[in-house]
Design a protein around this motif. Structure first.
Motif, mmCIF file in Angstrom:
data_model
loop_
_atom_site.group_PDB
_atom_site.id
_atom_site.type_symbol
_atom_site.label_atom_id
_atom_site.label_comp_id
_atom_site.label_asym_id
_atom_site.label_seq_id
_atom_site.Cartn_x
_atom_site.Cartn_y
_atom_site.Cartn_z
ATOM 1 N N GLY A 393 0.804 -1.220 0.000
ATOM 2 C CA GLY A 393 0.000 0.000 0.000
ATOM 3 C C GLY A 393 0.834 1.267 0.000
ATOM 4 N N LYS A 394 0.346 2.303 0.669
ATOM 5 C CA LYS A 394 0.991 3.616 0.672
ATOM 6 C C LYS A 394 2.400 3.537 1.259
ATOM 7 C CE LYS A 394 -3.261 6.351 1.134
ATOM 8 N NZ LYS A 394 -3.995 7.332 1.987
ATOM 9 N N GLY A 395 3.269 4.396 0.710
ATOM 10 C CA GLY A 395 4.650 4.437 1.169
ATOM 11 C C GLY A 395 5.582 3.607 0.318
ATOM 12 N N ILE A 417 -0.680 -3.291 3.018
ATOM 13 C CA ILE A 417 0.358 -2.966 3.997
ATOM 14 C C ILE A 417 1.011 -1.643 3.615
ATOM 15 C CG2 ILE A 417 2.550 -3.692 5.012
ATOM 16 C CD1 ILE A 417 1.725 -6.592 4.319
ATOM 17 N N SER A 418 0.885 -0.654 4.499
ATOM 18 C CA SER A 418 1.523 0.645 4.284
ATOM 19 C C SER A 418 2.848 0.695 5.033
ATOM 20 C CB SER A 418 0.620 1.779 4.771
ATOM 21 O OG SER A 418 -0.598 1.796 4.053
ATOM 22 N N ILE A 419 3.725 1.582 4.574
ATOM 23 C CA ILE A 419 5.002 1.793 5.256
ATOM 24 C C ILE A 419 5.184 3.296 5.446
ATOM 25 C CG2 ILE A 419 7.498 1.450 5.200
ATOM 26 C CD1 ILE A 419 7.123 -0.953 3.447
ATOM 27 N N ARG A 420 5.505 3.696 6.686
ATOM 28 C CA ARG A 420 5.726 5.125 6.951
ATOM 29 C C ARG A 420 6.847 5.302 7.966
ATOM 30 N NH1 ARG A 420 0.918 4.580 10.401
ATOM 31 N NH2 ARG A 420 1.519 5.030 12.566
ATOM 32 N N ASN A 442 11.828 3.726 11.787
ATOM 33 C CA ASN A 442 12.317 4.727 12.727
ATOM 34 C C ASN A 442 12.848 5.965 11.987
ATOM 35 O OD1 ASN A 442 13.459 6.209 14.812
ATOM 36 N ND2 ASN A 442 14.335 4.403 15.820
ATOM 37 N N GLN A 443 12.208 7.110 12.251
ATOM 38 C CA GLN A 443 12.580 8.376 11.619
ATOM 39 C C GLN A 443 14.051 8.731 11.867
ATOM 40 O OE1 GLN A 443 10.459 10.474 9.857
ATOM 41 N NE2 GLN A 443 12.158 11.888 9.448
#
Length: 510
Positions: A393-395, A417-420, A442-443
């Motif tokens: 999904g998004k990301g 499944i999104s990843i951010r 982790n940012q």
């Protein structure tokens, strides 16, 4: 109220209205992409009869300072230089020329550099040059005359690359895309990305020229202080129709579309090999981008993909590509953009496509259907052998999502499944949010992963693809068993260690 309509507008004289000097700013704001701009300069080299073209990135240690395009074409005299540097300068283009409007050199160059210098020499004239400095151009169209000594020195610098007893050098200074600070490997990363992308672009759009034995494009990187050459490689042709085996043994076929204003237009219709991974297929963009018409003008590709309002692109037509050689006199049926990066077609072309047939009466519409069937059949065969998974999904980059859904069957009616990126405890590289169906990265480690590049929703495509492949099974179960939890902790530990090594520069110290 009614009046008699006049079909022509009456005039009472004329007035000379030269362009304001600020027109140069407008000229430099036409949205030229870097690759498109360089290709425009190479077009000029080809028109000049060049056999060898060198695209030269010059650096001073970690700082990029200039970019030059050097060719061994017939060169230009003083008068020719003035015409070439005049906006819309009048010159006679041969029937086979790639140039058209007289603006490419100026607009392409000043879109990316604050100064463009043009230096040239011919068999009969000494080296001479002109320079447009943006700040002087907008102050009154003042074009500098380059000192003859410098012009000759620059020509001499390339006397052996390959034979510069005649030819031209275009020099860009103040290139806007160059990294402002070269430390931390930014320059090397920029060059790697830019040169790879530029090589693919030139290889594609000029592939018919590069396929000849007597034409070469070289991309090189040199340090101006030490003379060290970091890179020197030839651009390879990237034929968008260079498949090893046709996806349908009855293709390619030639269809004829009769366009009233220009006559018969030949359509070379191809169906690519399904599930191809070679650059000629994959490097052109997403499945939406790469299907459709490939228009050529004088053997130069001017549009790579797109259906030109004939129909909407869709995944099932990803194997369909049609080559069209534009007629010499296209009228309004085919209008080439100034940047030579697209073709606008009239409704009469669309109408002609609906009636186009081959020698046996098969229609162009049937060709599209055949390409659709070829794609669907190939996908059915591959999907039956692979287990269905939760969709991405998004990301995750759209082109990666496209490849994943093309290669693996997806579980229907499930949340993708999104990843951010998000702030986490620095002992964690990732976390799994089952309720939101999301992999959280982790940012803190984002800058290390991106290597100084600007981030975005779909950044870090390699890392995110690997994380999806590694973790998608977690979302296909209600809970994780002890073995799976142990694996997750193991991956967590290794990834945190690798990210910290990247931040501390350990990876580059050996």
């Amino acid at each position: 109220m009614t009046t008699d309509w006049q079909f022509d507008v009456p005039v009472a004289g004329s007035r000379h209205l030269p362009p304001d000097a600020r027109y140069m700013e407008a000229l430099s704001s036409q949205g030229y992409g870097f690759d498109v701009a360089i290709a425009d300069l190479v077009d000029n080299s080809i028109d000049a009869g060049a056999k060898d073209v060198v695209i030269h990135f010059l650096r001073d240690g970690d700082q990029l300072v200039s970019l030059l395009v050097v060719d061994d074409g017939k060169g230009m005299s003083d008068e020719d230089l003035d015409i070439a540097m005049t906006v819309g300068g009048r010159r006679d283009y041969s029937d086979g020329a790639l140039g058209m409007f007289g603006t490419g050199l100026k607009s392409a160059s000043l879109s990316h550099a604050s100064a463009v210098t043009l230096i040239s020499t011919t068999k009969r004239t000494r080296a001479a040059g002109r320079r447009w400095l943006m700040e002087r151009a907008v102050a009154g169209f003042r074009c500098d005359i380059v000192a003859p000594e410098y012009a000759q020195n620059l020509i001499d610098r390339y006397a052996d690359r390959p034979i510069m007893w005649q030819g031209t050098v275009v020099r860009w200074d103040g290139v806007k895309d160059f990294p402002k600070y070269g430390g931390g490997g930014q320059t090397d990363r920029y060059l790697q990305r830019t040169i790879n992308k530029l090589g693919l672009h030139l290889g594609l759009y000029l592939h018919r020229f590069l396929a000849k034995d007597d034409f070469n494009i070289t991309i090189a990187v040199e340090d101006v202080r030490t003379g060290t050459v970091y890179l020197d490689f030839g651009v390879e042709p990237l034929d968008p129709f260079g498949y090893p085996v046709s996806g349908n043994h009855e293709y390619p076929r030639q269809f004829t579309a009769t366009v009233p204003s220009v006559g018969d237009v030949v359509l070379d219709a191809h169906i690519w090999t399904p599930k191809s991974n070679i650059d000629e297929y994959k490097a052109i963009g997403s499945v939406i981008d790469r299907q459709g018409f490939y228009f050529y003008r004088n053997n130069r590709l001017v549009q790579a993909g797109g259906w030109n309002n004939f129909r909407q692109p869709e995944q099932h037509l990803s194997l369909a590509r049609t080559a069209v050689n534009l007629p010499e006199k296209s009228g309004d049926a085919f209008r080439l953009t100034v940047k030579k990066s697209g073709v606008e077609t009239s409704p009469e072309f669309t109408s002609a496509l609906e009636k186009a047939t081959d020698a046996n009466g098969n229609t162009f519409l049937q060709y599209l259907n055949d390409a659709d069937i070829c794609y669907r059949d190939a996908r059915k065969r591959s999907n039956t052998a692979r287990k269905a998974v939760v969709p991405p999904g998004k990301g995750i980059s759209p082109s990666v999502r496209e490849t994943l859904t093309d290669e693996i069957p997806m579980i229907p009616n499930t949340d993708p499944i999104s990843i951010r990126w998000q702030k986490l405890n620095n002992e964690h590289f990732f976390e799994i949010d089952r309720e939101e169906s999301t992999i959280v990265l982790n940012q803190h480690y984002r800058s290390a992963v991106l290597g100084g590049r600007r981030g975005g929703l779909n950044d870090a495509p390699i890392l995110k693809s690997l994380m999806y492949i590694l973790l998608h099974q977690v979302f296909e179960k209600e809970y994780s068993g002890s073995r799976e939890k142990d694996n997750l902790q193991l991956w967590q530990t290794i990834l945190v260690s690798a990210a910290r090594a990247e931040i501390n520069g350990v990876a580059d110290s050996d």
